[in-house]
Scaffold this motif. Structure first.
Motif, PDB file in Angstrom:
ATOM      1  N   ARG A  97       0.809  -1.210   0.000  1.00 19.79           N
ATOM      2  CA  ARG A  97       0.000   0.000   0.000  1.00 19.79           C
ATOM      3  C   ARG A  97       0.838   1.254   0.000  1.00 19.79           C
ATOM      4  N   LEU A  99       3.672   4.265  -0.656  1.00 23.39           N
ATOM      5  CA  LEU A  99       3.998   5.094  -1.808  1.00 23.39           C
ATOM      6  C   LEU A  99       5.037   4.399  -2.675  1.00 23.39           C
ATOM      7  N   GLY A 100       4.889   4.562  -3.950  1.00 23.89           N
ATOM      8  CA  GLY A 100       5.872   4.016  -4.869  1.00 23.89           C
ATOM      9  C   GLY A 100       5.545   2.635  -5.364  1.00 23.89           C
ATOM     10  N   TYR A 101       4.575   1.973  -4.753  1.00 21.20           N
ATOM     11  CA  TYR A 101       4.217   0.646  -5.229  1.00 21.20           C
ATOM     12  C   TYR A 101       3.233   0.771  -6.386  1.00 21.20           C
ATOM     13  N   GLU A 102       3.736   0.491  -7.572  1.00 21.54           N
ATOM     14  CA  GLU A 102       2.962   0.617  -8.793  1.00 21.54           C
ATOM     15  C   GLU A 102       1.796  -0.355  -8.802  1.00 21.54           C
ATOM     16  N   GLN A 103       0.669   0.127  -9.310  1.00 19.25           N
ATOM     17  CA  GLN A 103      -0.487  -0.743  -9.473  1.00 19.25           C
ATOM     18  C   GLN A 103      -0.498  -1.315 -10.885  1.00 19.25           C
ATOM     19  N   PHE A 105      -2.724  -3.222 -13.649  1.00 16.79           N
ATOM     20  CA  PHE A 105      -4.137  -3.406 -13.962  1.00 16.79           C
ATOM     21  C   PHE A 105      -4.362  -4.619 -14.863  1.00 16.79           C
ATOM     22  N   GLY A 106      -5.514  -5.244 -14.659  1.00 14.84           N
ATOM     23  CA  GLY A 106      -5.944  -6.299 -15.551  1.00 14.84           C
ATOM     24  C   GLY A 106      -6.537  -5.704 -16.817  1.00 14.84           C
TER      25      GLY A 106
ATOM     26  N   TYR B  32       2.058  12.012  -3.817  1.00 17.14           N
ATOM     27  CA  TYR B  32       2.523  11.053  -4.814  1.00 17.14           C
ATOM     28  C   TYR B  32       1.622  11.170  -6.021  1.00 17.14           C
ATOM     29  N   TYR B  36      -0.746   7.405 -16.015  1.00 15.90           N
ATOM     30  CA  TYR B  36      -1.072   6.123 -16.610  1.00 15.90           C
ATOM     31  C   TYR B  36      -1.461   6.329 -18.074  1.00 15.90           C
ATOM     32  N   PRO B  44      -5.279   0.397 -17.664  1.00 18.38           N
ATOM     33  CA  PRO B  44      -4.259   1.444 -17.533  1.00 18.38           C
ATOM     34  C   PRO B  44      -2.881   0.845 -17.281  1.00 18.38           C
ATOM     35  N   PHE B  46       1.114   1.849 -16.107  1.00 15.94           N
ATOM     36  CA  PHE B  46       1.983   2.832 -15.458  1.00 15.94           C
ATOM     37  C   PHE B  46       2.987   3.409 -16.460  1.00 15.94           C
ATOM     38  N   ASP B  49       6.088   8.094 -12.369  1.00 18.09           N
ATOM     39  CA  ASP B  49       5.556   8.658 -11.131  1.00 18.09           C
ATOM     40  C   ASP B  49       6.495   9.739 -10.607  1.00 18.09           C
ATOM     41  N   ARG B  51       7.228  11.996  -6.723  1.00 19.52           N
ATOM     42  CA  ARG B  51       6.836  12.320  -5.347  1.00 19.52           C
ATOM     43  C   ARG B  51       6.825  13.840  -5.179  1.00 19.52           C
ATOM     44  N   ARG B  93      -2.266  10.843  -4.847  1.00 20.73           N
ATOM     45  CA  ARG B  93      -2.458  10.024  -3.659  1.00 20.73           C
ATOM     46  C   ARG B  93      -1.868  10.751  -2.458  1.00 20.73           C
ATOM     47  N   ASN B  96      -1.152   6.632   2.481  1.00 21.63           N
ATOM     48  CA  ASN B  96      -1.611   5.321   2.063  1.00 21.63           C
ATOM     49  C   ASN B  96      -3.061   5.324   1.617  1.00 21.63           C
TER      50      ASN B  96
END
Lengths: 114, 111
Positions: A97, A99-103, A105-106, B32, B36, B44, B46, B49, B51, B93, B96
């Motif tokens: 969760r 910061l910096g953890y890329e998501q 997507f499917g 952050y 995308y 989407p 990436f 990014d 900060r 963001r 968290n």
């Protein structure tokens, strides 16, 4: 080698039906998400699970119920489908969760309710 | 070419030219930001990014600029190619908390 997969890719159903969308990730990630993208491409988070625990639950009708049987899966069950539920639903995952953890997507599931 | 993101959701750029996609974000506490890219029929993806303690970050052919004073984010794509045609989203963001996506800008590269 699909990282985040969803089934089905297309789902056409009638109002009032109950349907499920399945999501699986083979990345070993701890966090998974469901997003809804409407016809205007607006992308909004619905739910997030971290290690099978619900951590984000946006203002979503309780007809939508996510279920995470294990860390690699997050399924979305929808009861009593309505016309307004028509959208593309995306599953995503991330290592964590923070910061910096890329998501990731499917490919999305296009749901059409008639 | 340039777009104002939320106000001009489409942008057409000649192949080989540079493009700038703009985004106004909403939360001054956001720390952050992500860009995308979403191609037709796909999820989407990436791109880059940044900060909030930075004002510029460069990737391969892409640069993100952050102006916290006016809550503005931009994505510059150099030497655009046909494969750059897609919808581009900025997302912000705070800590968290959840990612909040902008409305997107459709970029079309003209051959």
């Amino acid at each position: 080698d699909t990282a985040v997969s969803q089934t089905p890719k297309y789902l056409v159903t009638q109002m009032g039906n109950d349907k499920s969308i399945k999501c699986e990730q083979n990345l070993g990630h701890d966090t998974m998400y469901w997003y809804k993208q409407d016809s205007k491409k607006f992308l909004k988070i619905m739910f997030s699970y971290n290690n099978k625990e619900l951590i984000i639950n946006e203002t979503v009708p309780n007809r939508f119920s996510p279920k995470s049987p294990d860390k690699a899966h997050l399924n979305l069950h929808i009861n009593s489908l309505e016309l307004g539920d028509s959208a593309v639903y995306f599953c995503a995952s991330s290592r964590g969760r923070d910061l910096g953890y890329e998501q990731y997507f499917g490919p999305g599931t296009r749901l059409t309710v008639t | 070419g340039e777009s104002v993101g939320l106000h001009l959701p489409t942008l057409s750029v000649q192949e080989g030219d540079n493009s700038i996609i703009n985004c106004a974000y909403s939360n001054s506490a956001s720390d952050y930001f992500i860009w995308y890219k979403q191609e037709s029929g796909k999820g989407p993806q990436f791109i880059i990014d940044i900060r909030s303690n930075m004002d510029k970050r460069q990737g391969q052919r892409v640069t993100v600029l952050l102006n916290k004073t006016v809550k503005h984010l931009s994505l510059q794509i150099a030497a655009t190619q046909p494969g750059d045609s897609a919808v581009y989203f900025c997302a912000e963001r705070f800590g968290n908390e959840k990612l909040t996506f902008g409305t997107g800008t459709r970029l079309t590269i003209i051959p």
